[in-house]
Each structure stands twice: as C-alpha cells, then as structure tokens.
Write a protein that holds these residues in place. Structure first.
Motif, PDB file in Angstrom:
ATOM      1  N   LEU A   1       0.739  -1.107   0.045  1.00  0.00           N
ATOM      2  CA  LEU A   1       0.066  -0.050  -0.050  1.00  0.00           C
ATOM      3  C   LEU A   1       1.067   1.243  -0.095  1.00  0.00           C
ATOM      4  O   LEU A   1       0.583   2.408  -0.731  1.00  0.00           O
ATOM      5  CB  LEU A   1      -0.938   0.099   1.327  1.00  0.00           C
ATOM      6  CG  LEU A   1      -2.183  -0.881   1.214  1.00  0.00           C
ATOM      7  CD1 LEU A   1      -2.969  -0.809   2.453  1.00  0.00           C
ATOM      8  CD2 LEU A   1      -3.059  -0.460  -0.051  1.00  0.00           C
ATOM      9  N   GLN A   2       1.789   1.140   0.659  1.00  0.00           N
ATOM     10  CA  GLN A   2       2.810   2.321   0.796  1.00  0.00           C
ATOM     11  C   GLN A   2       3.705   2.651  -0.492  1.00  0.00           C
ATOM     12  O   GLN A   2       4.640   3.410  -0.651  1.00  0.00           O
ATOM     13  CB  GLN A   2       3.673   2.228   1.997  1.00  0.00           C
ATOM     14  CG  GLN A   2       2.868   2.290   3.147  1.00  0.00           C
ATOM     15  CD  GLN A   2       3.690   1.749   4.388  1.00  0.00           C
ATOM     16  OE1 GLN A   2       4.804   1.398   4.445  1.00  0.00           O
ATOM     17  NE2 GLN A   2       3.111   1.673   5.736  1.00  0.00           N
ATOM     18  N   GLY A   3       4.034   1.422  -1.223  1.00  0.00           N
ATOM     19  CA  GLY A   3       4.622   1.364  -2.516  1.00  0.00           C
ATOM     20  C   GLY A   3       6.282   0.802  -2.595  1.00  0.00           C
ATOM     21  O   GLY A   3       6.929   0.894  -3.315  1.00  0.00           O
ATOM     22  N   THR A   4       6.268   0.369  -1.341  1.00  0.00           N
ATOM     23  CA  THR A   4       7.350  -0.358  -1.026  1.00  0.00           C
ATOM     24  C   THR A   4       7.985  -1.724  -1.169  1.00  0.00           C
ATOM     25  O   THR A   4       8.721  -2.363  -0.844  1.00  0.00           O
ATOM     26  CB  THR A   4       8.109   0.065   0.497  1.00  0.00           C
ATOM     27  OG1 THR A   4       7.221  -0.382   1.648  1.00  0.00           O
ATOM     28  CG2 THR A   4       8.205   1.613   0.634  1.00  0.00           C
ATOM     29  N   ALA A   5       6.502  -2.412  -1.698  1.00  0.00           N
ATOM     30  CA  ALA A   5       6.743  -3.773  -2.108  1.00  0.00           C
ATOM     31  C   ALA A   5       5.876  -3.879  -3.487  1.00  0.00           C
ATOM     32  O   ALA A   5       4.944  -3.165  -3.618  1.00  0.00           O
ATOM     33  CB  ALA A   5       6.239  -4.555  -0.900  1.00  0.00           C
TER      34      ALA A   5
ATOM     35  N   GLU B   1      14.898 -11.399  -4.721  1.00  0.00           N
ATOM     36  CA  GLU B   1      14.393 -11.578  -5.912  1.00  0.00           C
ATOM     37  C   GLU B   1      14.582 -10.277  -6.619  1.00  0.00           C
ATOM     38  O   GLU B   1      14.320  -9.112  -5.827  1.00  0.00           O
ATOM     39  CB  GLU B   1      13.127 -11.999  -6.029  1.00  0.00           C
ATOM     40  CG  GLU B   1      12.907 -13.673  -5.824  1.00  0.00           C
ATOM     41  CD  GLU B   1      13.908 -14.465  -6.472  1.00  0.00           C
ATOM     42  OE1 GLU B   1      14.037 -14.197  -7.746  1.00  0.00           O
ATOM     43  OE2 GLU B   1      14.232 -15.713  -6.220  1.00  0.00           O
ATOM     44  N   THR B   2      14.462  -9.816  -7.733  1.00  0.00           N
ATOM     45  CA  THR B   2      14.692  -8.661  -8.414  1.00  0.00           C
ATOM     46  C   THR B   2      13.018  -7.850  -8.266  1.00  0.00           C
ATOM     47  O   THR B   2      13.321  -6.689  -8.220  1.00  0.00           O
ATOM     48  CB  THR B   2      14.683  -8.836 -10.199  1.00  0.00           C
ATOM     49  OG1 THR B   2      13.968  -9.626 -10.565  1.00  0.00           O
ATOM     50  CG2 THR B   2      16.138  -9.226 -10.238  1.00  0.00           C
ATOM     51  N   TYR B   3      12.042  -8.462  -7.843  1.00  0.00           N
ATOM     52  CA  TYR B   3      10.985  -7.833  -7.855  1.00  0.00           C
ATOM     53  C   TYR B   3      10.707  -7.533  -6.518  1.00  0.00           C
ATOM     54  O   TYR B   3       9.690  -6.887  -6.056  1.00  0.00           O
ATOM     55  CB  TYR B   3       9.900  -8.634  -8.242  1.00  0.00           C
ATOM     56  CG  TYR B   3       9.715 -10.051  -7.677  1.00  0.00           C
ATOM     57  CD1 TYR B   3       9.195 -10.514  -6.427  1.00  0.00           C
ATOM     58  CD2 TYR B   3       9.884 -11.287  -8.265  1.00  0.00           C
ATOM     59  CE1 TYR B   3       9.171 -11.517  -5.742  1.00  0.00           C
ATOM     60  CE2 TYR B   3      10.072 -12.577  -7.702  1.00  0.00           C
ATOM     61  CZ  TYR B   3       9.558 -12.792  -6.471  1.00  0.00           C
ATOM     62  OH  TYR B   3       9.616 -14.022  -5.922  1.00  0.00           O
ATOM     63  N   GLU B   4      11.606  -7.759  -5.378  1.00  0.00           N
ATOM     64  CA  GLU B   4      11.530  -7.375  -3.918  1.00  0.00           C
ATOM     65  C   GLU B   4      11.940  -6.041  -3.904  1.00  0.00           C
ATOM     66  O   GLU B   4      13.192  -5.435  -4.069  1.00  0.00           O
ATOM     67  CB  GLU B   4      12.208  -8.318  -3.089  1.00  0.00           C
ATOM     68  CG  GLU B   4      11.768  -9.732  -3.203  1.00  0.00           C
ATOM     69  CD  GLU B   4      12.477 -10.724  -2.106  1.00  0.00           C
ATOM     70  OE1 GLU B   4      12.726 -10.161  -1.074  1.00  0.00           O
ATOM     71  OE2 GLU B   4      12.842 -11.907  -2.644  1.00  0.00           O
TER      72      GLU B   4
END
Length: 637
Positions: free
Chosen positions: A45-49, A616-619
């Motif tokens: 929700l905060q845009g950090t994941a 992982e690159t998506y983290e």
C-alpha cells in the motif's frame, strides 16, 4: 414444492443465518499470525513492495501459498488494510465451502443404497450444521486462516471432479470422465496446494470414496488406476524420497519444539479425541486460538488419556471398516475425518493442537454422525413413530439452536483481542500466549500494573519453559511504564532459559530491544548488557543447530545491540553466526554494514553477493537495500 427446491431454500436460509451470526464479529482485530503475514501488504500500500513480492514471497509453507496471498492482495486493493474486508472475504468463502460440502455429499449419498432416497436432506443437514458450527468461528474470524479455507474449498472441488468422473466412467462416457479426472481434478488439486499444503490429502480422500462406493483397490478400470498412480502413489514416493534424502526439509522445525516426533505422534490421538468432543458437544469456553497449554504425551500412560485415545480411535476405525458394505457413508465419513488430518496431525513438526485444523475433517465426522443417526432413526421409526416424530420436531431444531447460540457467543468474543485472551485464561489458565496478549492489551491501554501482574504470573508460574519470557516482558513493561527496570529480572531470565530456543523466546526480546532503542529504559540497561544476556541464553543452547531459525534470530538481535553499543567485534561474531543458509537477507545486510564499519571490504563484498543472490529482482525494499549497501561498500577506501 419438491424436496430439492425445499432443501435449496433451507440452505439459502442457513446461509443468511450464518451472515447474521458472523456480522458483528467482522470488525474484530487482527490476531497472532495475522501481523506476520499481512505486514508486506502494508508495504505494498505504501509502494515499497511489489504485487509479485506479496504473492510469491510468503514463507508460511514450503510452496509459499501464492493463491492465498493473491486473495489477500485483492482484499487490500479493494477494501484497504482493515480487518473487516479480510473477515468478510473469509465469510464469503465459508459460504462457498458450505455449498461445496452440500453438493459433494448429495452426490456421494446417491451411491449409498440404504440412504440414497434421503440424500438431499442428509447432505443439507450436514452442510447446515457445519456452516453454523462454532468450531469454525476461529477459522472464519482469524483472518490468515483464509489459507485453510481456500485449501478446503479447492479440495472439495477436486473431490467433486473425481465423483463426477467416476459417475461418467460408470455410464461409459470415458472422454468426459477423463476431462474430470485428469484436467479438472489436478487443476483444483494444484490450486488447493498453492493455497495451503494440507490440500495434499485430496487424492487419499478420493481413494476412500473409491473404497466406499466403487471397487476400491481392486478396480480394473485403467483410468482409475492411472489416476491413483499419478496423484497418490507418485506424490507418496516423492515425499518418501524427500524424507530420506533431505529430512530437514520436512522435519527441521523439531529443533525449535518442546517435543520430539514420537511425542507428537503420541499426542495427536488425544488431540483428535478432543476435536471429536468439541465437534459433537461444542463448548465455547474450550474453543479459541490460545491452546498452547495442550500437554505433550511423553508416553502411552503419560498422560493416561494417550493410550485410551489410541484404543478408541482404533476401535472406532475397526467397527467402521467392518460395516463399510452395510453403511459405506458412515465408513467414509469417519475415515475422511482421520485422513483429512493426515498433513497437520501426524509427524510434521507443527504445534500440537489447533481447532482450525478441523475445517475440512469436520465435514467427514459430521457426515458419519448424521448417517449413523439417520440409520438408527429408521430403526426407531419402525418401533416407535411417536419417538421418531419427537426427535425430528424437537431434537433437530434444538441442536441447531444450540449450535447457533454457542457460535454467537464465540463471535462476540472475537470482537476484541482482550476478550479472546480473557476467555482463554478462564478455561486455560496456563496459556502463555493468552497472558502475553492480555498483557499487551493492558500495555496499549496504559494499565501497567495489570500488565506487570500478568508478566509476573508467567515469570513465577509452574512451567519453567515460560518463565524466561515472563521476566523479559516484565522488564519491557517497566520500560514502557517509565519506571526503572528491575535488572535482576534479566539475570533471572537467563537462568530460567531452557534449550531449545523457541520462536516465541526469540521474539520476546524484540519489544525490549525497541524500547531500549527509543530510550525508554533509562541508563541502567544498556544495549551491551542486554546483548550479553542474550548471548548467555544462546550459549546455553549449544546443541541446538545454528541453522535453527530462533537461534539465528536471537543472534541477530544480539548483533544489532552490540553494534548500537559500539562493540563491533562482538557484533561481527554474532552476525557471522546468524548468517546461515536459511537466514533472511536482512541478516546478511546487517553483517555487510558491520564489515563496512570495520573496514573489511573483501568480506563485505562477498556477503553482499550472497545477499543479492537471496533477493529476487521484484522485491522492492530488498533491491533498494542492496543498492544502498553497494553504495556503502563502493565508498570504502
């Protein structure tokens, strides 16, 4: 109005009643494991994941449970990070599961010669009782247990596919049968596994259906043989091979438990008999999530109920098997209950007892009980019409009313975390978790005296395993109360510690470390002193493997405290010992920063490479941290 239409209307009415029962509890708080599993959702929700990180990054099970995590992500995206949308979603899934139970049992009972004529009403009765049963309240209102619900739903769909496939084979429609057996079943089975791993019981449940209603192990139907070869025998061989080649994959958590595998196997018959008692005679006070006081069976007569439970289960199974031809659905329901517990109530190193494990198995026990009562009722009806009418008009409505009343009281308890803990302590006064949660509630409400009394009751209680946490929480409460902490309790905590270190032991130091970081503990308790105490506890668990999660978690806390105290060599040693092959990347990141401070560029680069390989690159957060670490290492001379 025909019977089918009447049953449908009655089921819809039961669904409406379930919504009414549960509605007031949907706004209740998140509890226990909810925080661990839903923390990443807040970061999203905060845009950090990233969404991919949420779906594929959960570590609750061997397969990561991505289907469940995707459903939670959908909940947050549409309803926000509040308990209501999570629990409302669970309620909708509960209704869907009840529908699947109803439809599955209608089809199964149609194969029972003695009960086929009553299939509609028996299936309806079982589905409605299960829908309204109070044992399911802790599954529906414990938000993270959507994992168990989704697993159950897809297992039921898989069983429906199998039953339909077998019906089509019986009438010679092999093409459509194959689509159900080899397309629909594996699809539902796989989605169930990716919801929660206990869906693995689905093929074994199909075998029970085969034994009860078809030709069992002696079928000559090649498609059925291939079905069980692919979906039952092959996975069993794979699991056996995994146990032989890499037993730590399945059994590794025993190094964090207070019991051995043998003790767990001895304890589970008692757990199953307790579940049966609560299913057949629901008592709200004995239900809930704070069940950590369930005693370990150390031998057949310790406690004595161990042997009695084993004998009872074997006797019931023997009788059910002997009557499998005359009462196939009774046999199926009973063995369904046992086999559906096959993942969570056997040799795996899970906690001993949780009532939400009955979410799927309960359907089998209720089916067996309903069919047994119906068969007995048929005999009674032949001898006493009046007694039969009284049972049908008074007993059945009375049972439903009683179930709804107990469920209602349980739902009201789930409206607050404090009420849950208070109910548990009235009936389970030795529950450590209930005391800690109640103390946490008191701490939030600034009732420091009440919180301290609960911590002291743990510290001075009869169970030495819990004393260490009692002393640690007592110090934490002093810090948050603004009082000078009693540092003698720190030494008492060390002296009370017993190997192996548990996850709850490791977690108990985190609030204290946070209070210390925030400057709440005054000057007497320093980071170095707390770290020294933690290391003494770690040293007392020398035989526990360093790869044990609680051990490296506690070492990480000690390393962080030593770094804060400026004791960098001690911090380095603890961080190096914590950086195990199964440790979180955050542990390696801490070690890199320690090496940077000590000027050891070669080791910092080596560990940074290992950290990067585990992220992982998506983290999103992990990738940003690696970038910061690379910058810090690059700035070294």
């Amino acid at each position: 109005m025909n019977e089918s239409t009447l049953c449908r209307l009655m089921f819809y009415a039961a669904c409406a009643a379930a919504v009414g029962l549960y509605w007031s509890g949907l706004g209740g708080p998140f509890v226990l494991d909810d925080a661990y599993n839903f923390g990443p959702l807040e970061k999203w929700l905060q845009g950090t994941a990233s969404a991919r990180e949420i779906i594929w990054g959960n570590a609750s099970g061997e397969l990561g449970r991505p289907v469940s995590m995707a459903s939670f992500l959908l909940t947050v995206a549409t309803g926000g990070m509040h308990p209501f949308p999570f629990k409302f979603g669970n309620l909708l899934i509960h209704l869907a599961c009840a529908t699947a139970v109803w439809q599955l049992f209608r089809r199964l009972l149609a194969h029972d010669v003695r009960l086929a004529a009553y299939a509609e009403r028996i299936a309806l009765a079982v589905a409605v009782i299960w829908l309204l049963h109070p044992i399911n309240v802790s599954t529906v209102l414990y938000a993270v247990q959507r994992m168990a619900q989704l697993s159950t739903f897809f297992v039921l769909l898989a069983l429906l596919a199998y039953v339909q496939g077998r019906r089509l084979l019986a009438i010679g429609d092999t093409a459509r049968a194959s689509r159900f057996l080899f397309v629909a079943f594996p699809a539902a089975f796989l989605i169930g596994l990716l919801s929660k791993e206990n869906a693995a019981v689905a093929p074994a449940l199909c075998l029970l259906i085969e034994i009860a209603y078809f030709r069992g192990l002696f079928t000559r139907e090649r498609r059925v043989q291939w079905f069980f070869g692919l979906f039952l025998l092959a996975p069993m061989l794979l699991a056996t091979g995994l146990l032989v080649v890499a037993p730590e994959k399945l059994l590794g958590l025993y190094d964090t438990r207070d019991f051995t595998m043998l003790e767990r196997l001895l304890s589970q018959p008692r757990a199953l008999m307790t579940y049966i008692g609560l299913l057949l005679w629901p008592r709200g006070g004995l239900m809930g999530v704070f069940v950590d006081d369930f005693a370990v069976s150390e031998g057949l007569l310790s406690p004595p109920e161990t042997l009695a439970s084993i004998v009872a289960l074997l006797a019931i199974t023997g009788v059910a098997y002997s009557y499998r031809r005359r009462a196939p659905t009774v046999f199926l329901g009973w063995t369904f209950f046992l086999v559906a517990h096959g993942v969570e109530s056997t040799f795996l190193p899970l906690e001993l007892y949780f009532e939400h494990r009955n979410y799927l198995p309960a359907t089998g026990l209720l089916l067996a009980s309903a069919c047994l009562l119906f068969l007995l009722g048929q005999r009674v009806r032949l001898h006493s019409q009046a007694l039969f009418v009284i049972g049908r008009t008074i007993l059945v409505p009375g049972i439903l009313a009683g179930l709804m009343w107990v469920s209602w009281t349980q739902v009201q308890t789930w409206r607050s975390e404090g009420a849950l803990a208070e109910q548990a302590l009235r009936h389970r006064p030795d529950s450590m978790r209930a005391k800690i949660v109640k103390a946490g509630v008191a701490l939030k409400e600034r009732r420091f005296v009440d919180a301290q009394e609960l911590a002291q009751s743990l510290a001075m209680g009869p169970d030495q395993r819990n004393r260490m946490q009692g002393f640690v929480h007592s110090i934490t409460i002093d810090c948050f109360a603004g009082a000078a902490p009693n540092l003698d309790n720190l030494d008492r905590a060390v002296d009370s510690a017993i190997a192996p270190i548990r996850l709850s032991d490791a977690s108990s130091f985190r609030p204290l470390a946070r209070a210390l970081e925030e400057g709440r503990c005054g000057g007497a308790l320093t980071p170095g002193r707390l770290a020294d105490a933690i290391v003494r506890i770690i040293d007392g668990a020398a035989t526990q493997p360093n790869t044990s999660r609680p051990k490296w978690m506690l070492r990480t806390t000690a390393a962080t405290l030593y770094a804060r105290a400026g004791e960098w060599d001690a911090a380095r040693y603890q961080a190096e010992m914590a950086w195990q092959p199964n440790a979180d990347p955050a542990v390696g990141a801490l070690l890199v920063r320690i090496y940077v401070h000590l000027g050891d560029r070669a080791r910092a680069e080596a560990v940074l490479g290992e950290v990067a390989s585990r992220v992982e690159t998506y983290e999103v957060a992990g990738s940003l941290e690696i970038a910061r670490l690379r910058q810090a290492v690059g700035a070294m001379l």
